[in-house]
Design a protein around this motif. Structure first.
Motif, PDB file in Angstrom:
ATOM      1  N   MET A  86       0.960  -1.253   0.024  1.00 51.90           N
ATOM      2  CA  MET A  86       0.058   0.071  -0.012  1.00 51.90           C
ATOM      3  C   MET A  86       0.785   1.347  -0.003  1.00 51.90           C
ATOM      4  SD  MET A  86      -3.084  -1.219   2.748  1.00 51.90           S
ATOM      5  CE  MET A  86      -4.114   0.153   2.345  1.00 51.90           C
ATOM      6  N   GLN A  87       0.629   2.098  -1.041  1.00 50.60           N
ATOM      7  CA  GLN A  87       1.330   3.294  -1.079  1.00 50.60           C
ATOM      8  C   GLN A  87       0.969   4.433   0.194  1.00 50.60           C
ATOM      9  OE1 GLN A  87       0.953   4.998  -4.844  1.00 50.60           O
ATOM     10  NE2 GLN A  87       2.224   3.410  -6.105  1.00 50.60           N
ATOM     11  N   GLU A  88      -0.176   4.211   0.743  1.00 53.36           N
ATOM     12  CA  GLU A  88      -0.545   5.032   1.934  1.00 53.36           C
ATOM     13  C   GLU A  88      -0.938   3.960   2.865  1.00 53.36           C
ATOM     14  OE1 GLU A  88      -2.740   8.960   0.973  1.00 53.36           O
ATOM     15  OE2 GLU A  88      -3.179   7.863  -0.771  1.00 53.36           O
ATOM     16  N   LEU A  89      -0.752   4.467   4.081  1.00 53.93           N
ATOM     17  CA  LEU A  89      -1.309   3.419   5.199  1.00 53.93           C
ATOM     18  C   LEU A  89      -2.709   3.211   5.332  1.00 53.93           C
ATOM     19  CD1 LEU A  89       1.391   4.154   8.024  1.00 53.93           C
ATOM     20  CD2 LEU A  89       1.160   2.260   6.446  1.00 53.93           C
ATOM     21  N   PRO A  90      -3.225   2.043   5.790  1.00 44.39           N
ATOM     22  CA  PRO A  90      -4.734   2.014   6.049  1.00 44.39           C
ATOM     23  C   PRO A  90      -4.936   2.879   7.193  1.00 44.39           C
ATOM     24  CG  PRO A  90      -3.571   0.193   6.675  1.00 44.39           C
ATOM     25  CD  PRO A  90      -2.557   0.855   5.735  1.00 44.39           C
ATOM     26  N   THR A  91      -6.226   3.339   7.298  1.00 40.78           N
ATOM     27  CA  THR A  91      -6.681   4.038   8.326  1.00 40.78           C
ATOM     28  C   THR A  91      -7.428   3.098   9.429  1.00 40.78           C
ATOM     29  OG1 THR A  91      -8.666   4.891   7.210  1.00 40.78           O
ATOM     30  CG2 THR A  91      -6.778   6.418   7.152  1.00 40.78           C
ATOM     31  N   LEU A  92      -7.772   1.937   8.924  1.00 38.79           N
ATOM     32  CA  LEU A  92      -8.620   0.947   9.646  1.00 38.79           C
ATOM     33  C   LEU A  92      -8.072  -0.592   9.291  1.00 38.79           C
ATOM     34  CD1 LEU A  92     -10.910   0.121  11.723  1.00 38.79           C
ATOM     35  CD2 LEU A  92     -12.229   0.235   9.548  1.00 38.79           C
ATOM     36  N   VAL A  93      -8.115  -1.262   9.844  1.00 38.81           N
ATOM     37  CA  VAL A  93      -7.731  -2.769   9.709  1.00 38.81           C
ATOM     38  C   VAL A  93      -8.667  -3.667  10.183  1.00 38.81           C
ATOM     39  CG1 VAL A  93      -6.236  -4.675   9.868  1.00 38.81           C
ATOM     40  CG2 VAL A  93      -5.191  -2.533   9.391  1.00 38.81           C
ATOM     41  N   LEU A  94      -9.397  -4.505   9.250  1.00 43.96           N
ATOM     42  CA  LEU A  94     -10.133  -5.577   9.554  1.00 43.96           C
ATOM     43  C   LEU A  94     -10.001  -6.819   9.503  1.00 43.96           C
ATOM     44  CD1 LEU A  94     -13.522  -3.585   8.198  1.00 43.96           C
ATOM     45  CD2 LEU A  94     -12.666  -3.523  10.687  1.00 43.96           C
ATOM     46  N   ALA A  95      -9.810  -7.600  10.274  1.00 43.83           N
ATOM     47  CA  ALA A  95      -9.295  -9.085  10.503  1.00 43.83           C
ATOM     48  C   ALA A  95     -10.600 -10.138  10.321  1.00 43.83           C
ATOM     49  CB  ALA A  95      -8.551  -9.295  11.522  1.00 43.83           C
ATOM     50  N   GLY A  96     -10.643 -10.997   9.422  1.00 44.99           N
ATOM     51  CA  GLY A  96     -11.577 -12.007   9.410  1.00 44.99           C
ATOM     52  C   GLY A  96     -12.337 -11.758   7.993  1.00 44.99           C
ATOM     53  N   ILE A  97     -13.671 -12.194   8.154  1.00 47.59           N
ATOM     54  CA  ILE A  97     -14.663 -12.886   9.358  1.00 47.59           C
ATOM     55  C   ILE A  97     -14.210 -14.236   9.426  1.00 47.59           C
ATOM     56  CG2 ILE A  97     -16.848 -13.538   9.991  1.00 47.59           C
ATOM     57  CD1 ILE A  97     -17.921 -11.037   8.582  1.00 47.59           C
ATOM     58  N   ASN A  98     -13.707 -14.649  10.637  1.00 48.23           N
ATOM     59  CA  ASN A  98     -13.199 -15.939  10.753  1.00 48.23           C
ATOM     60  C   ASN A  98     -14.271 -17.041  10.804  1.00 48.23           C
ATOM     61  OD1 ASN A  98     -10.637 -17.465  11.529  1.00 48.23           O
ATOM     62  ND2 ASN A  98     -11.944 -18.248  13.320  1.00 48.23           N
ATOM     63  N   ARG A  99     -13.840 -18.156  10.249  1.00 48.39           N
ATOM     64  CA  ARG A  99     -14.886 -19.105  10.315  1.00 48.39           C
ATOM     65  C   ARG A  99     -14.723 -20.019  11.532  1.00 48.39           C
ATOM     66  NH1 ARG A  99     -14.687 -24.863   9.494  1.00 48.39           N
ATOM     67  NH2 ARG A  99     -16.978 -25.674   8.395  1.00 48.39           N
ATOM     68  N   GLY A 100     -15.274 -19.512  12.370  1.00 46.76           N
ATOM     69  CA  GLY A 100     -15.311 -20.193  13.900  1.00 46.76           C
ATOM     70  C   GLY A 100     -15.022 -19.126  14.864  1.00 46.76           C
ATOM     71  N   GLY A 101     -15.133 -19.322  16.055  1.00 43.03           N
ATOM     72  CA  GLY A 101     -15.100 -18.426  17.277  1.00 43.03           C
ATOM     73  C   GLY A 101     -13.634 -17.994  17.625  1.00 43.03           C
ATOM     74  N   ASN A 102     -13.392 -16.691  17.902  1.00 41.44           N
ATOM     75  CA  ASN A 102     -11.985 -16.463  18.645  1.00 41.44           C
ATOM     76  C   ASN A 102     -12.524 -16.037  20.027  1.00 41.44           C
ATOM     77  OD1 ASN A 102      -9.771 -17.140  17.101  1.00 41.44           O
ATOM     78  ND2 ASN A 102     -10.831 -15.799  15.387  1.00 41.44           N
ATOM     79  N   LEU A 103     -12.831 -17.004  20.976  1.00 41.46           N
ATOM     80  CA  LEU A 103     -13.197 -16.641  22.215  1.00 41.46           C
ATOM     81  C   LEU A 103     -12.437 -17.159  23.484  1.00 41.46           C
ATOM     82  CD1 LEU A 103     -16.784 -18.190  21.465  1.00 41.46           C
ATOM     83  CD2 LEU A 103     -16.278 -15.755  21.903  1.00 41.46           C
TER      84      LEU A 103
END
Length: 259
Positions: A86-103
């Protein structure tokens, strides 16, 4: 106009760039934002945690201008996106959507969580998203699809503190059966949630599988596990500072014994 419209969004996962969850997340975000990048592993990397490929080369395959597959860990994907792609940094990172919980304790092993944590370490607001499902049942992706944007928008409105990130889990119920949103703490499962299973191959050489099979318990009130039991969306604020401040008093006064 939604708050997402004002962001440059990087989407990363640990299930792989062709996984249904990441496609769903991208589709939902693109309805509100034109500046979306997808940089994800070229194959499933669940359980990779916060690993970094320091002793093998990282290779990338550009599918198009905004979709890049990485031969590496989820953390590698964040680093490559920020440092090389990316030439410009992101202002928001979203991770997923994971198949299964992260609990609960699973958070420590999760590549999805590692994505959000690495972004937080780099000073970028981040949110991890996971869709819980019952073993043997279909994944209720419709639930994530309906509530992704409304929940993320509320978090963005309230803000994400520096050095922190947010972990969202959608419950294993239909969209209409979701009971609400709960802001929660990490639960703690009984010890030994990961099990090993030994087998023997056709050359009579033993090998082993590791799988998650938690025992019942750990779903105290106010935790992410309780939210799932209640059919609610869990929103758990986490931070990269792992210092146990409650132990300061117990450890204070230590001295150097030269005897």
């Amino acid at each position: 106009m939604t708050r997402l419209a004002n962001h440059r969004v990087l989407i990363v996962n640990d299930d792989g760039i062709h996984a249904p969850g990441i496609r769903l997340l991208e589709k939902a975000v693109r309805e509100h934002c034109d500046d979306v990048w997808v940089v994800a592993p070229d194959e499933e990397k669940s359980g990779a945690s916060h690993s970094v490929s320091m002793h093998v080369p990282i290779r990338l395959r550009q599918l198009d201008d905004r979709h890049i597959a990485i031969k590496g860990s989820p953390t590698d994907c964040v680093l490559m996106a920020l440092r090389e792609i990316m030439q410009e940094l992101p202002t928001l990172v979203l991770a997923g959507i994971n198949r299964g919980g992260n609990l609960a304790d699973e958070i420590h092993y999760s590549g999805t969580i590692a994505v959000a944590m690495e972004a937080a370490l780099m000073g970028i607001p981040s949110i991890a998203l996971s869709q819980v499902f019952e073993r043997g049942a279909d994944v209720p992706w419709d639930t994530s699809e309906r509530y992704i944007v409304p929940v993320v928008e509320q978090i963005l409105e309230r803000g994400i503190a520096a050095g922190s990130f947010v972990n969202i889990n959608f419950p294993p119920v239909t969209p209409d059966a979701v009971s609400g949103v709960q802001v929660v703490s990490m639960g703690r499962r009984p010890p030994g949630a990961f099990k090993t299973e030994g087998r023997v191959d056709n050359r009579q050489i033993p090998y082993y599988w590791v799988h998650l099979e938690p025992d019942a318990g750990g779903d105290a009130d106010g935790t992410d596990l309780r939210a799932m039991a209640d059919g609610a969306i869990s929103v758990c604020p986490l931070q990269v500072d792992m210092t146990n401040r409650a132990m300061f008093a117990a450890l204070s006064g230590m001295t150097l014994n030269r005897d």
